[in-house]
Structures are given as C-alpha cells and as structure tokens.
Motif scaffolding. Structure first.
Motif, PDB file in Angstrom:
ATOM      1  N   LEU A 187       7.923 -11.045  -1.171  1.00 11.49           N
ATOM      2  CA  LEU A 187       8.045  -9.599  -0.986  1.00 11.49           C
ATOM      3  C   LEU A 187       6.698  -8.980  -0.607  1.00 11.49           C
ATOM      4  CD1 LEU A 187      10.320  -7.877  -3.619  1.00 11.49           C
ATOM      5  CD2 LEU A 187      10.348  -7.652  -1.152  1.00 11.49           C
ATOM      6  N   LEU A 188       5.649  -9.440  -1.296  1.00  9.31           N
ATOM      7  CA  LEU A 188       4.327  -8.905  -1.002  1.00  9.31           C
ATOM      8  C   LEU A 188       3.938  -9.236   0.428  1.00  9.31           C
ATOM      9  CD1 LEU A 188       2.410  -9.577  -4.348  1.00  9.31           C
ATOM     10  CD2 LEU A 188       3.175  -7.392  -3.418  1.00  9.31           C
ATOM     11  N   VAL A 189       4.175 -10.469   0.845  1.00  9.48           N
ATOM     12  CA  VAL A 189       3.830 -10.873   2.210  1.00  9.48           C
ATOM     13  C   VAL A 189       4.622 -10.054   3.213  1.00  9.48           C
ATOM     14  CG1 VAL A 189       3.992 -12.751   3.887  1.00  9.48           C
ATOM     15  CG2 VAL A 189       3.131 -13.204   1.581  1.00  9.48           C
ATOM     16  N   PHE A 190       5.923  -9.942   2.938  1.00  8.51           N
ATOM     17  CA  PHE A 190       6.794  -9.175   3.828  1.00  8.51           C
ATOM     18  C   PHE A 190       6.260  -7.751   4.009  1.00  8.51           C
ATOM     19  CE2 PHE A 190      10.180  -6.042   4.196  1.00  8.51           C
ATOM     20  CZ  PHE A 190      10.889  -6.488   5.297  1.00  8.51           C
ATOM     21  N   ASN A 191       5.930  -7.126   2.872  1.00 10.22           N
ATOM     22  CA  ASN A 191       5.466  -5.751   2.925  1.00 10.22           C
ATOM     23  C   ASN A 191       4.094  -5.640   3.586  1.00 10.22           C
ATOM     24  OD1 ASN A 191       7.487  -3.984   1.773  1.00 10.22           O
ATOM     25  ND2 ASN A 191       7.249  -5.261  -0.046  1.00 10.22           N
ATOM     26  N   GLY A 192       3.261  -6.660   3.358  1.00  7.50           N
ATOM     27  CA  GLY A 192       1.954  -6.658   3.998  1.00  7.50           C
ATOM     28  C   GLY A 192       2.097  -6.621   5.510  1.00  7.50           C
ATOM     29  N   VAL A 193       3.111  -7.301   6.016  1.00 12.19           N
ATOM     30  CA  VAL A 193       3.299  -7.380   7.457  1.00 12.19           C
ATOM     31  C   VAL A 193       4.074  -6.178   7.979  1.00 12.19           C
ATOM     32  CG1 VAL A 193       4.264  -8.753   9.336  1.00 12.19           C
ATOM     33  CG2 VAL A 193       3.229  -9.885   7.362  1.00 12.19           C
ATOM     34  N   PHE A 194       5.155  -5.818   7.315  1.00 13.47           N
ATOM     35  CA  PHE A 194       6.085  -4.855   7.906  1.00 13.47           C
ATOM     36  C   PHE A 194       5.989  -3.429   7.366  1.00 13.47           C
ATOM     37  CE2 PHE A 194       8.133  -8.983   8.486  1.00 13.47           C
ATOM     38  CZ  PHE A 194       8.295  -8.969   9.854  1.00 13.47           C
ATOM     39  N   THR A 195       5.367  -3.254   6.205  1.00  8.42           N
ATOM     40  CA  THR A 195       5.362  -1.906   5.640  1.00  8.42           C
ATOM     41  C   THR A 195       3.960  -1.334   5.665  1.00  8.42           C
ATOM     42  OG1 THR A 195       6.981  -2.797   4.116  1.00  8.42           O
ATOM     43  CG2 THR A 195       6.218  -0.564   3.694  1.00  8.42           C
ATOM     44  N   ASP A 196       3.854  -0.145   6.234  1.00  8.23           N
ATOM     45  CA  ASP A 196       2.547   0.502   6.258  1.00  8.23           C
ATOM     46  C   ASP A 196       2.195   0.996   4.869  1.00  8.23           C
ATOM     47  OD1 ASP A 196       2.482   0.043   8.911  1.00  8.23           O
ATOM     48  OD2 ASP A 196       3.359   1.992   9.451  1.00  8.23           O
ATOM     49  N   HIS A 197       0.950   0.961   4.576  1.00  2.17           N
ATOM     50  CA  HIS A 197       0.429   1.531   3.328  1.00  2.17           C
ATOM     51  C   HIS A 197       1.089   0.934   2.084  1.00  2.17           C
ATOM     52  CE1 HIS A 197      -1.257   4.299   6.136  1.00  2.17           C
ATOM     53  NE2 HIS A 197      -0.081   4.802   6.442  1.00  2.17           N
ATOM     54  N   PHE A 198       1.583  -0.283   2.180  1.00  2.00           N
ATOM     55  CA  PHE A 198       2.192  -0.855   0.976  1.00  2.00           C
ATOM     56  C   PHE A 198       1.147  -1.561   0.128  1.00  2.00           C
ATOM     57  CE2 PHE A 198       4.701  -3.410  -1.816  1.00  2.00           C
ATOM     58  CZ  PHE A 198       5.846  -2.660  -2.020  1.00  2.00           C
ATOM     59  N   LEU A 199       0.405  -2.434   0.772  1.00  2.21           N
ATOM     60  CA  LEU A 199      -0.597  -3.187   0.017  1.00  2.21           C
ATOM     61  C   LEU A 199      -1.877  -2.379  -0.132  1.00  2.21           C
ATOM     62  CD1 LEU A 199      -0.193  -6.846   1.293  1.00  2.21           C
ATOM     63  CD2 LEU A 199       0.625  -5.805  -0.806  1.00  2.21           C
ATOM     64  N   THR A 200      -1.739  -1.146  -0.572  1.00  2.00           N
ATOM     65  CA  THR A 200      -2.925  -0.346  -0.857  1.00  2.00           C
ATOM     66  C   THR A 200      -3.062  -0.246  -2.370  1.00  2.00           C
ATOM     67  OG1 THR A 200      -1.614   1.662  -0.876  1.00  2.00           O
ATOM     68  CG2 THR A 200      -2.611   1.043   1.227  1.00  2.00           C
ATOM     69  N   THR A 201      -4.279   0.001  -2.800  1.00  2.00           N
ATOM     70  CA  THR A 201      -4.514   0.080  -4.243  1.00  2.00           C
ATOM     71  C   THR A 201      -3.637   1.159  -4.861  1.00  2.00           C
ATOM     72  OG1 THR A 201      -6.761   0.003  -3.424  1.00  2.00           O
ATOM     73  CG2 THR A 201      -6.458  -0.227  -5.790  1.00  2.00           C
ATOM     74  N   ASP A 202      -3.555   2.274  -4.171  1.00  2.00           N
ATOM     75  CA  ASP A 202      -2.794   3.388  -4.719  1.00  2.00           C
ATOM     76  C   ASP A 202      -1.347   3.022  -4.950  1.00  2.00           C
ATOM     77  OD1 ASP A 202      -4.676   5.183  -5.143  1.00  2.00           O
ATOM     78  OD2 ASP A 202      -4.259   6.449  -3.380  1.00  2.00           O
ATOM     79  N   ASN A 203      -0.760   2.443  -3.930  1.00  2.00           N
ATOM     80  CA  ASN A 203       0.659   2.104  -4.054  1.00  2.00           C
ATOM     81  C   ASN A 203       0.886   1.063  -5.138  1.00  2.00           C
ATOM     82  OD1 ASN A 203       3.441   2.108  -3.366  1.00  2.00           O
ATOM     83  ND2 ASN A 203       3.075   0.127  -2.369  1.00  2.00           N
ATOM     84  N   LEU A 204       0.064   0.027  -5.131  1.00  2.00           N
ATOM     85  CA  LEU A 204       0.251  -1.031  -6.130  1.00  2.00           C
ATOM     86  C   LEU A 204       0.070  -0.476  -7.540  1.00  2.00           C
ATOM     87  CD1 LEU A 204      -1.416  -4.107  -4.421  1.00  2.00           C
ATOM     88  CD2 LEU A 204       0.999  -3.518  -4.614  1.00  2.00           C
ATOM     89  N   ARG A 205      -0.886   0.432  -7.662  1.00  2.00           N
ATOM     90  CA  ARG A 205      -1.086   1.084  -8.954  1.00  2.00           C
ATOM     91  C   ARG A 205       0.182   1.792  -9.397  1.00  2.00           C
ATOM     92  NH1 ARG A 205      -6.444   3.632 -10.887  1.00  2.00           N
ATOM     93  NH2 ARG A 205      -5.145   5.298 -11.719  1.00  2.00           N
ATOM     94  N   THR A 206       0.734   2.554  -8.473  1.00  2.00           N
ATOM     95  CA  THR A 206       1.960   3.292  -8.791  1.00  2.00           C
ATOM     96  C   THR A 206       3.057   2.339  -9.241  1.00  2.00           C
ATOM     97  OG1 THR A 206       1.308   4.730  -6.987  1.00  2.00           O
ATOM     98  CG2 THR A 206       3.507   5.058  -7.912  1.00  2.00           C
TER      99      THR A 206
END
Lengths: 581, 320
Positions: B31-50
């Motif tokens: 899921l993380l890899v998928f989001n890293g590739v296809f979702t903008d602003h997903f693997l950001t500190t802010d989002n992961l924190r949330t």
C-alpha cells in the motif's frame, strides 16, 4: 483387553458364520504401487506398495511414524502421492479429495467417530442422501425403517431416532460402519477402531467385521493390539520408517517375528530386559508418601482408600468405569469431591485443587492425551515447561535460558524425537507427545506420579521405553500409580495392585499374588454379584440391548476361555454407569 | 485438497501459512509503495502523522483484544468502555488530569473484572458475557454524562491529544510503548505464556495447575484498561466527551485488526506486531481509497474483502 483368548480364536479368523472362500482368486481391489510421499523435512513414505485383495481383512502395522497414517490418507484421498499410483479394481485412479474416494467405494472409520453427535442415528446414516418424499421433504418414516433394518442386520437394536451422542462409543462406531456399508463401500479402512472400546463392544465390532467380510467387503485394519490382528486378519503389511518391510499371510508370521519386524530389533532382548528390570527388587519405603481415605463423589467414587509408598509402583486395576481414572483425578485435585482426605508426606491437603496437588508434589498424566494433555499449537519446549513456568520465572518474567536447560535434559533423557524443541507438539507422533507430557511432570520433580494409561495408543517401541522409564523412576524413589487396561502391563509393571469396582476398593494383590490369573480372579469374583440388582429393569436404557447376545455367540469360537465371563458379565453394569453422564 | 499442481513444498497450506504470518506486512508495504507512486502528497510527514494519530486508539484497543482472542475469547464491550471512560473524565477533571485519568482507567478495570468473572467464574460464553456490558456500558455512560456532549477545557488533557515529542505525537508514542509492553507480556512473562496455554487447551492448562481463572480475569482487565485509555486519548483528540458516539463500532475495528494481523480466533496464539499492522493496514487502506475519491462505503466493502481473505487464510492453514 483379553489376551489369553487369542490363541484359541486364531484358528478361525473371520468368525463362525462368515463364508470363507479361500479358493476364490485373490484379485486386488485396491492397490498402491510404488507410492512415495514427502512432507517438509521427512519422507513419510518411500516407494511403498500395498495390495488389498478382494474380501480380505488386511492388517496394517508399524510403529508410530512408520507411515501407516500417511498410507491410509493416500488410500482415502486425503493426501496425494508424490510418486507412484493408486489402482482401484485394476484401474489407475487419482483422488483429489476424500469425498471422491468415498464415492469410489472407500470408506474410513477413524479412531474418533466422525459423525454428527447431535443428530439422530438415522440422520447420520443417511446424511447427505436422505430419502425424499414426493414433496421433496425428508422421508423420515422410510429413513427410520431402513436404518432399523440396516442396524438390525448387524445385530444392533437401537432406536434410529436417538441422538447419536447418547450411544456408547462402541455403538457409535457400529453406526459409522453401518453407514459405510450402506453407501456401498467396497473397501473399509479402520484406523485403530478398538482403542476406545470396552471388551464387549470389541466383540460386537468383530462380529460386524465378520459380517462385512461375509459380504465380500475388503478391510484394512490398523491396530496396535496383536491379539486383535491375529484374531481377525488374513494378511499383514508391516511398515517401518516409511518403508515396506513385509507383506504376507498373517498365519505364517508368528508374533515375535511380527513385532521384531515392526521394531527393527530383536524383541527377545527387549522382553528379557523388561523382565529383569522388574525382578531386581526395589525396596519401597515403609512410610507412605500419600494416603487417601474415603474419597467419594456421587455416582463415581464411594470411599476409595489407598496409600502409596516411595519407590513402589502401585497398579490400579478394574474394568472400564470402575473409577480408576476418577480416583487418579481425585488424587490430582482435578475432580471435585464430596468427601475424603488426601495426605501427602503426613500433611493433609486442605483445599483440593490441581494447583494444590501439584504444589504438594502430585502429578497426573491424564488418560486423554489430546484433550487434557498437550497444547498442540505450542512448541515442545513450551509444553514441557508449562507447569514449571513459575519456577523458571523471576518477578513474573520467564527465563529462556533456564527453560532451555530443563528442556534439553528431558529431551535427551526421554529420547523425545522432534526436529527441534521449537517444533509444534501437535506434529509429533503419539509416543513422543506422551514423552513430552511425562517431561512436563518430571521437571516438577514430583513425589507422586499418577499415570493413567500411559502407553495407550503409542507404538510398541515407545511403549517399552515408557515402561522402562516407570521402573527407573520408581527405583529413584518416586511413588508411582499405574493405571492400565492391559492386564499384562499392569502385572509386569506393578509391585502391588489395588482393584476397584463400582467406585470402591474390591481387593488388593501383593507380592507373589501379583499375577494375571489372580487379577482376573478378583475381577471375576467381584463382577457377578453386582449385575443382577442393576441389570434388569432398565434394559431400554442400555445403548444396545441387542448386543446382549454377544457372549453366547462369541463363546462359540472362543471355546469359553477363562477371561470371557468377567468381561462379558461386568459389561452391563459398566454401561449403566456410563449412561447417565 | 490441491486442485492444481504446484511445485513441491509450495502447496496451499504452506502458502496460507506464509500469508497468515507475513501477509499483513507485505500488504502494508504494498500500500505504501502504491501510494508513493500513484498518490500525491501521501508519503509526506504530515499525512503519515495524521494516519498514525488516527490509528492509535484502534491499536491500543486491538492490543487488548488480541490478548482476549488469544484465550479463545472476544470482548465486545471495548467501545462502550471507551464511552464510559470518556464520560467519567469531565466529572473528575476538576481535581486535575491524574485523578480523572485514574478514575477513567478504574472504570476499565471494573468492566474487565465483570467480563472476566462472567467468563471464568460463571462460565458464560465470552461473546454473551461481554455483550452485557456492550449494551449496558454505553447506557451507563449516557446516564453519567446526562446524555450530553461536554467540551473539554483542561489543557493538560488537551495537550495529550495534540502534543508531540521529538516530532512524534504523544498518542502515537503511547500506542507504540503499549504495543512493546504487550509484546513483552506475551513473550516473556509467566502470565503471557499461561495466557497462550489457556487459549490453546484450557482443560490441559487447568490440569497442569495453571491459574486459569486468574489468567482469564487478568486478560479481560487488561483489555478493559486499554480500552479505557483509548477512550481518554480519543476524548482528548476530539476535545469533547461524547459518550453517545465515542468508540462506536470500535469492537469490530479491533477484532478486524487482530484477525487481519494473523491471530487465529481459535486461541492459543497472540500476534502483537501483526495486530498493530492489521490496524495500520485497515487505516491506510481506508485513507488510500478515500483520497482516490472512492466513497466511504466502497472502502468498507474493500475492508470486508480483506477480512474474508484473512479468515480464509487462517482456515486454510488450520485444515492441514
């Protein structure tokens, strides 16, 4: 159960009325040709061929781990062979699942009856193929009638409407057999069918087996009990370590040779060692370590009293249902009592609970290894240290190092065969599971060890090892209580035997009196006077009144042996005891 | 059982075994890899924190649930326990955070004692025993709070929900520490090993002299306390005590996390890290689907699918 009668029955294997046709061509029904099966880490079967001829009863024997179960599972479609093929009636077949094997006419009767306990007898027999009325509803009347006819054919008269679980295990097995027959099985595979049966039920089972034999059905019969094999089987196949050791007529293979083939070593020596071990005199201390008086529990125990001295093996004899297991459980604090005292080392146990008994140094190896002993999902190590956890802990934390040390000692001493101490106990053979349980108790350094059927269902080799171990433990000063259904084991293992009947002590054998004959006499003496007052009125409550005629029939081929009367006569009484529960 | 040929040593039970063991981790990674590739602003500190902050209460409750399930039980009352502790908080906040926190946790202890006693002493089925407080607990919470939502103004409590230490939110830290503690409890302590043994074969455990009743009561108490703590943290984050909705459906999220994490419902095994990742997986999955503009209900159906896979895998493995 009744070893001595086997020699007489040996000459007439399938029973008196079964039409024997030795002249018939021995066409193979079911064959396994060059079958191999590997599991991760083990070769369970290595190029094994097995031929089941039409209408024969074929014994399949071997120690635990020899590959019997795997072979059976291949024959019945549970496993598929890695190499080799199956032939049914000469044609190659391949079963993808047990159901396909059943449809092809191969039925299996397992040790534990696999029927639906809450459904009626009739529903069980017709499960999945119930007769339907014109409206598409289940035709109960026809189902019940046909069930009664079918069971009647086996001499079993029981109400087809009764829920299965209200019957004795033996009768349940008959129902399983009847079902196998009614689905037109050509081959019936029986995996240790008698291991949980009473002697009388065994007789009925053998009669039904004779019946099946008469109908030309072929049977594969797996059992550890030599007497049974020689009584009913025609041919034998011996497996050892996944390899085929021998196939041939049972009549041409004498017992010693058969056992030594199973073990792969000289049996004579094993026997001799055991005998010597028994004879070199241990001297039990004079003071008992455990004294129990007036152990009572409604319906089960009625004032049992016994004492156990350090360094002795006390046998606890009695027929099934006489209160042997209950006595052991009571001593171990696992059976709530209505009354009675237990003293250990002069100190009276105040609160009787498992934990209190264990603290006082009493350990019980329970009869039902699977249900009450092992924790199958945990490793060998964890199963061994289970009861000793608090001793291996400091401030609530378990020390892995101390565990390993204890486990290492006992794995070596008891020769537990496991890939590693981390292997799950559920994957071990029965004998090794039993050793793991023994280790669990021995690492508590108990003063009193209660062994309830310690060798049941384990292979000959492990059995001898366990028996030797019991001798050693007693020699080291442990007080051992031994319960066994095998007279021979009891007499050879015990220094003294207390015989129970209907929850009370019926007699005690000491010194030179500890013989099979004397034990039988006590059992025989005590049984008859108990029967008349209890047997008559509630005949319909007995699970299978039809089986009451067994003794007469069985007596014919057996030529009225000595052990027959006690077993048969005592049976109704025992049944009554079991029923209310 | 196998309907198609597979290379030796790779039959279905083994695959199922591996899936149950490592499936969650692989799925989270995927899921993380998928989001890293296809979702903008997903693997950001802010989002992961949330994401982590949102999942923390579920993780805490699921830890307790994993222990209970390890004894072949289940605790349906965790959501109501959260509501109960949330309702008690504002009543005692006047004395300061610590007394209020203690009272809330004490409620968890009481709930656990009741559940544990019903299961071990009375001998009720866990699902029935805990159903009582599932229904009654929330009712009691509503009575205590007078059916009202109460704003929280105690800054100490509010800071529990918002503060960070070294960039990591306090809530996440607490969940992490608790996970480590529970893992230690299961693996290292006498209690933990006895718990697993009781779950694996209760009769055998009793005959081996294990304090079965004490272990069972202890397990439900731990579960109750963890749920109560989760209730406190969730209240702090919401900045309001809302007994009517706090912890709703939490029991199901927790059970899902445990099951997806590879702990069998049949007891005898507790997988702590798996449970944490099970909760993470469901959280990330939900976030992923929502950020890709799929409706909430779609996300729920996908989650249902995952649960089915997890249960199927567990069943397949047992069929060996």
């Amino acid at each position: 159960m009744a070893p001595p009668q086997a020699s007489a029955a040996q000459s007439a294997p399938p029973g008196p009325d079964g039409p024997q046709d030795p002249a018939a061509p021995p066409a193979p029904v079911l064959e396994a040709v060059g079958v191999s099966k590997r599991f991760p880490g083990v070769v369970a079967l290595d190029d094994v061929s097995f031929t089941l001829r039409a209408g024969e009863i074929h014994a399949l024997v071997g120690e635990n781990g020899a590959g019997k179960s795997t072979l059976i599972k291949i024959l019945t479609g549970v496993h598929r062979p890695d190499e080799g093929e199956l032939r049914l009636g000469g044609e190659a077949v391949s079963f993808h699942r047990p159901h396909e094997a059943q449809q092809a006419g191969i039925s299996t009767i397992y040790q534990e009856v696999n029927l639906v306990p809450l459904m009626s007898v009739a529903r069980n027999i017709f499960l999945g193929r119930e007769p339907k009325t014109r409206l598409g509803l289940v035709d109960f009347r026809r189902m019940h009638r046909e069930t009664a006819e079918l069971l009647g054919g086996f001499g079993i008269t029981t109400d087809p409407r009764r829920p299965l679980h209200t019957l004795g295990i033996g009768t349940q097995q008959m129902v399983a057999l009847a079902r196998a027959v009614s689905v037109r099985a050509r081959v019936v595979v029986m995996d240790e069918p008698t291991s949980s049966l009473e002697p009388r039920e065994v007789e009925t089972l053998f009669r039904v087996i004779g019946e099946l034999h008469g109908r030309g059905i072929s049977l594969v019969y797996v059992s550890h009990r030599m007497d049974e094999l020689y009584r009913i089987c025609d041919r034998v196949t011996v497996l050892r370590d996944g390899r085929l050791v021998h196939t041939g007529d049972l009549r041409d293979t004498d017992r010693v040779r058969l056992v030594s083939m199973m073990l792969g070593r000289e049996l004579a020596r094993v026997r001799k060692e055991a005998a010597e071990g028994h004879d070199d005199g241990r001297t039990p201390a004079a003071e008992p370590v455990l004294t129990a008086t007036g152990l009572s529990r409604r319906h089960l125990l009625d004032g049992v009293a016994l004492d156990l001295r350090p360094g002795e093996v006390l046998g606890l004899g009695g027929l099934l249902g006489s209160g042997r297991t209950e006595t052991a459980k009571a001593l171990a604090g696992a059976l709530p009592l209505d009354g009675g005292d237990i003293e250990v080392g002069g100190r009276r146990l105040r609160r009787i609970s498992s934990a209190a008994a264990i603290r006082a140094g009493i350990s019980l190896l329970p009869e039902d290894r699977k249900a009450e002993g092992i924790i199958p999902g945990l490793s060998v190590r964890e199963n061994i240290v289970l009861a000793a956890l608090p001793r291996l802990s400091r401030f609530g934390f378990v020390s892995r190092r101390r565990q390993d040390r204890v486990v290492d000692i006992f794995v070596k001493r008891l020769r537990i065969k496991a890939a590693s101490p981390e292997q799950k106990v559920g994957e071990l053979s029965g004998g090794n599971q039993q050793k793991v349980l023994l280790a669990r108790w021995l690492c508590l350094e108990p003063r009193v060890l209660l062994l309830d059927e310690p060798t049941r269902g384990i292979d000959v080799g492990a059995k001898a090892e366990v028996q030797t171990l019991i001798e050693e433990l007693a020699a080291e000063g442990l007080a051992v209580l031994l319960i066994s259904s095998e007279l021979e084991e009891l007499v050879e293992g015990a220094d003294r035997i207390v015989v129970l009947r209907a929850g009370t002590v019926a007699g005690e054998l000491t010194g030179g009196d500890v013989t099979e004959g004397a034990l039988l006499t006590v059992l025989a003496e005590t049984a008859p006077d108990a029967v008349p007052p209890q047997g008559g009125p509630e005949a319909d409550a007995a699970p299978e009144p039809g089986a009451a005629d067994v003794p007469d029939e069985a007596a014919a081929p057996g030529a009225g042996d000595v052990p027959e009367p006690p077993d048969a006569a005592a049976a109704p009484e025992l049944r009554k005891e079991e029923d209310p529960r | 059982m196998t309907s198609f040929a597979l290379p030796r040593g790779l039959d279905r039970p083994r695959i199922a075994d591996a899936l149950q063991r490592y499936g969650v981790y692989a799925a989270v990674l995927a899921l993380l890899v998928f989001n890293g590739v296809f979702t903008d602003h997903f693997l950001t500190t802010d989002n992961l924190r949330t994401q982590l902050v949102q999942v923390a209460p579920v993780v805490i409750v699921a830890l307790g649930m994993a222990l209970v399930i390890g004894t072949e039980g289940v605790d349906l009352s965790v959501g109501s326990t959260m509501a109960l502790s949330g309702a008690l908080l504002p009543l005692y906040l006047g004395y300061g955070l610590l007394p209020a926190l203690l009272v809330a946790l004490l409620a968890g202890v009481v709930v656990g004692l009741v559940n544990g006693s019903l299961v071990s002493l009375v001998g009720l089925q866990p699902i029935v025993a805990t159903l009582a407080l599932f229904v009654g607990g929330r009712g009691l919470a509503l009575v205590i709070a007078d059916g009202q939502l109460k704003q929280i103004e105690n800054t100490d409590l509010l800071s529990l929900g918002t503060d960070s230490v070294l960039g990591i939110p306090v809530v996440v830290l607490i969940a992490g520490v608790l996970a480590a503690m529970v893992a230690g409890l299961v693996q290292r302590t006498t209690f933990g090993r006895q718990l697993v043994a009781v779950g694996g074969n209760r009769k055998a455990a009793a005959l081996a002299g294990l304090p079965v009743r004490r272990v069972l009561i202890g397990v439900y108490v731990i579960c109750g306390v963890l749920a109560a703590l989760a209730g406190v943290l969730a209240t702090a984050r919401l900045t309001a005590s809302d007994p009517s909705s706090l912890g709703n459906l939490m029991e199901l999220s927790a059970i899902t996390a445990v099951v997806v994490g590879g702990t069998p419902l049949t007891g005898g095994s507790v997988r702590v890290l798996g449970t944490v990742f099970g909760a993470l997986l469901m959280q990330l999955l939900h976030a992923t689907l929502v950020t890709h503009d799929l409706h909430d209900s779609t996300a729920q159906m996908v989650q249902a699918g995952i649960i089915l896979v997890a249960v199927y895998v567990a069943r397949e493995r047992r069929a060996r």
